[in-house]
Design an enzyme around this catalytic site. Structure first.
Site, PDB file in Angstrom:
ATOM      1  N   HIS A  44       0.879  -1.181   0.000  1.00 45.54           N
ATOM      2  CA  HIS A  44       0.000   0.000   0.000  1.00 45.54           C
ATOM      3  C   HIS A  44       0.908   1.219   0.000  1.00 45.54           C
ATOM      4  O   HIS A  44       1.297   1.715   1.063  1.00 45.54           O
ATOM      5  CB  HIS A  44      -0.903  -0.015   1.231  1.00 45.54           C
ATOM      6  N   GLU A  76      -2.528  -1.721  -3.363  1.00 44.40           N
ATOM      7  CA  GLU A  76      -3.740  -1.131  -2.821  1.00 44.40           C
ATOM      8  C   GLU A  76      -3.505   0.333  -2.486  1.00 44.40           C
ATOM      9  O   GLU A  76      -2.378   0.745  -2.193  1.00 44.40           O
ATOM     10  CB  GLU A  76      -4.230  -1.898  -1.589  1.00 44.40           C
ATOM     11  N   HIS A 198      -7.097  -7.535   7.111  1.00 49.17           N
ATOM     12  CA  HIS A 198      -6.898  -6.614   8.227  1.00 49.17           C
ATOM     13  C   HIS A 198      -7.021  -7.371   9.550  1.00 49.17           C
ATOM     14  O   HIS A 198      -8.068  -7.892   9.890  1.00 49.17           O
ATOM     15  CB  HIS A 198      -7.856  -5.424   8.228  1.00 49.17           C
ATOM     16  N   GLY A 221      -0.553  -8.628   6.788  1.00 44.62           N
ATOM     17  CA  GLY A 221       0.732  -7.997   7.009  1.00 44.62           C
ATOM     18  C   GLY A 221       1.138  -7.953   8.463  1.00 44.62           C
ATOM     19  O   GLY A 221       2.094  -8.595   8.877  1.00 44.62           O
TER      20      GLY A 221
END
Length: 246
Positions: A44, A76, A198, A221
């Site tokens: 990201h 993203e 998430h 992540g």
């Protein structure tokens, strides 16, 4: 088929950026993850480059093309013109659009697909014309799935932050899991595929995979990076793959 695992490298990049040094190597850790069986890599790149830097993108693209051609690159971000230019330059297999303010610490909500349709629809059309698969970050809201489909997107990515936050409250976690499941059901009925991401962990992934057996991909992540401090990257990727059902 179980959900594919895409390893989000932002936490690795943030650790690297604490010093003006080239380690830990974002590309090097990505290589370890893919060699251990991960199906793809996610980044990201925010405008201030506080974790993933723009200079990381060609290196990750080359890593996948040269060494792991079966893997996928997922970029993203908020669909600003600068972001779209990055995507078009570095050619990921998947683009995940998120409604982030640039100052946000992390993604914390999905799109309002009705209110944001005028913004999203032409951007999705542009990306699809460029050959990208498009996923839209989504709250657990079954009512929004028809509008999500109408943007032209291929997938939604379920925002699982609330589910992950209930790690010590099983009743609330179960309730949120069912909300996610009903949203996935509505997405499938609308013709969309479903990703999730998430605050997913080896502890909460199995229940999610059981409730949404057709889940296409999870992007992880923070929890994966935290586990890697204990188990190493290769061992951690194996743990997460098993949690997905591989």
């Amino acid at each position: 088929m179980p959900a594919k695992l895409s390893v989000n490298l932002n936490a690795i990049a943030m650790l690297r950026n604490r010093r003006d040094l080239p380690w830990p190597s974002v590309t090097g850790i990505g290589r370890l993850a893919l060699a251990a069986g991960a199906h793809g890599l996610t980044v990201h790149p925010r405008p201030d480059e506080r974790h993933t830097r723009h200079s990381d993108l060609p290196e990750i693209r080359a890593l996948i093309d040269d060494e792991f051609p079966q893997a996928e690159f997922n970029i993203e971000g908020y669909p600003s013109e600068d972001f779209l230019a990055l995507v078009e330059k570095h050619q990921p297999e998947q683009v995940t659009l998120v409604p982030d303010d640039p100052a946000q610490a992390t993604s914390d909500h999905g799109w309002n697909f009705v209110a944001d349709a005028a913004l999203l629809t032409p951007i999705v059309r542009r990306l699809k014309k460029g050959g990208f698969r498009v996923s839209l970050f989504s709250d657990a809201d079954p009512a929004g799935m028809t509008a999500a489909r109408d943007t032209g997107a291929d997938r939604i990515e379920l925002y699982t932050g609330p589910y992950g936050s209930y790690h010590s409250d099983s009743a609330k976690a179960d309730k949120e899991l069912e909300r996610l499941g009903k949203t996935a059901d509505a997405a499938f009925a609308a013709g969309l595929q479903v990703n999730a991401g998430h605050d997913l962990t080896v502890g909460n992934l199995p229940a999610l995979a059981k409730r949404i057996p057709a889940l296409a991909e999870v992007s992880i992540g923070h929890g994966l990076t935290a586990d890697a401090l204990e188990y190493g990257m290769a061992g951690t990727v194996g743990r997460f793959l098993r949690a997905c059902g591989w």
